[in-house]
Write a protein that holds these residues in place. Sequence first.
Motif, PDB file in Angstrom:
ATOM      1  N   MET A 180       4.925   0.862   1.247  1.00  0.00           N
ATOM      2  CA  MET A 180       4.285   0.375   2.472  1.00  0.00           C
ATOM      3  C   MET A 180       3.152   1.305   2.896  1.00  0.00           C
ATOM      4  N   SER A 181       3.379   2.599   2.792  1.00  0.00           N
ATOM      5  CA  SER A 181       2.359   3.577   3.167  1.00  0.00           C
ATOM      6  C   SER A 181       1.116   3.426   2.297  1.00  0.00           C
ATOM      7  N   THR A 182       1.305   3.188   1.019  1.00  0.00           N
ATOM      8  CA  THR A 182       0.180   2.997   0.100  1.00  0.00           C
ATOM      9  C   THR A 182      -0.613   1.745   0.455  1.00  0.00           C
ATOM     10  N   ILE A 183       0.091   0.659   0.754  1.00  0.00           N
ATOM     11  CA  ILE A 183      -0.579  -0.598   1.109  1.00  0.00           C
ATOM     12  C   ILE A 183      -1.397  -0.419   2.373  1.00  0.00           C
ATOM     13  N   VAL A 184      -0.807   0.192   3.392  1.00  0.00           N
ATOM     14  CA  VAL A 184      -1.506   0.405   4.663  1.00  0.00           C
ATOM     15  C   VAL A 184      -2.710   1.320   4.455  1.00  0.00           C
ATOM     16  N   ASP A 185      -2.548   2.373   3.681  1.00  0.00           N
ATOM     17  CA  ASP A 185      -3.640   3.309   3.432  1.00  0.00           C
ATOM     18  C   ASP A 185      -4.808   2.634   2.729  1.00  0.00           C
ATOM     19  N   ARG A 186      -4.511   1.835   1.717  1.00  0.00           N
ATOM     20  CA  ARG A 186      -5.581   1.143   0.992  1.00  0.00           C
ATOM     21  C   ARG A 186      -6.331   0.175   1.895  1.00  0.00           C
ATOM     22  N   TYR A 187      -5.587  -0.582   2.710  1.00  0.00           N
ATOM     23  CA  TYR A 187      -6.232  -1.546   3.598  1.00  0.00           C
ATOM     24  C   TYR A 187      -7.102  -0.833   4.630  1.00  0.00           C
TER      25      TYR A 187
END
Length: 148
Positions: free
Chosen positions: A35-42
């Motif tokens: 989840m952290s990776t997805i939020v960071d990329r967005y």
Amino acid sequence: MASVRSAKKATSRVGRRPRTMTSAHKAALARGREMSTIVDRYLSVVNTPKKRGRKVTVATLRQRLAAAEATLQSSPGVAKVLAAQEVRDLRARLADNNGHDTTKALEASFVKVARQFGVNRGISYAAWRDAGVPAEVLNRAGIIRTRG
């Protein structure tokens, strides 16, 4: 000189089981990292400055690439090097496809995880807005506007 001994007593590990994580705990940690990776990329895409100027279509890029390749074949000297660089640049832009599809996919992934991520980390609606996330995206993610 007398040696100074530590006042702490050494704790005995005799009879203790080694610390291990359960598979559920490992899965929860993995989900949190995902989840952290997805939020960071967005957020990195949302906060990237917009390209200025007219939009260039894929058809126009292909036409320019064909012209640059023709120039590359027929030019001597410095013009040949410049044409070679233009061909490389145009191929890279075509491969990137202006990033539009990537942004939509990242947004869709963000919408799926943003609410739970915000609950887990205590992130408010206002904090998401301050980070640059559009209100429409937050609405789709189920993050409601609150007072306070």
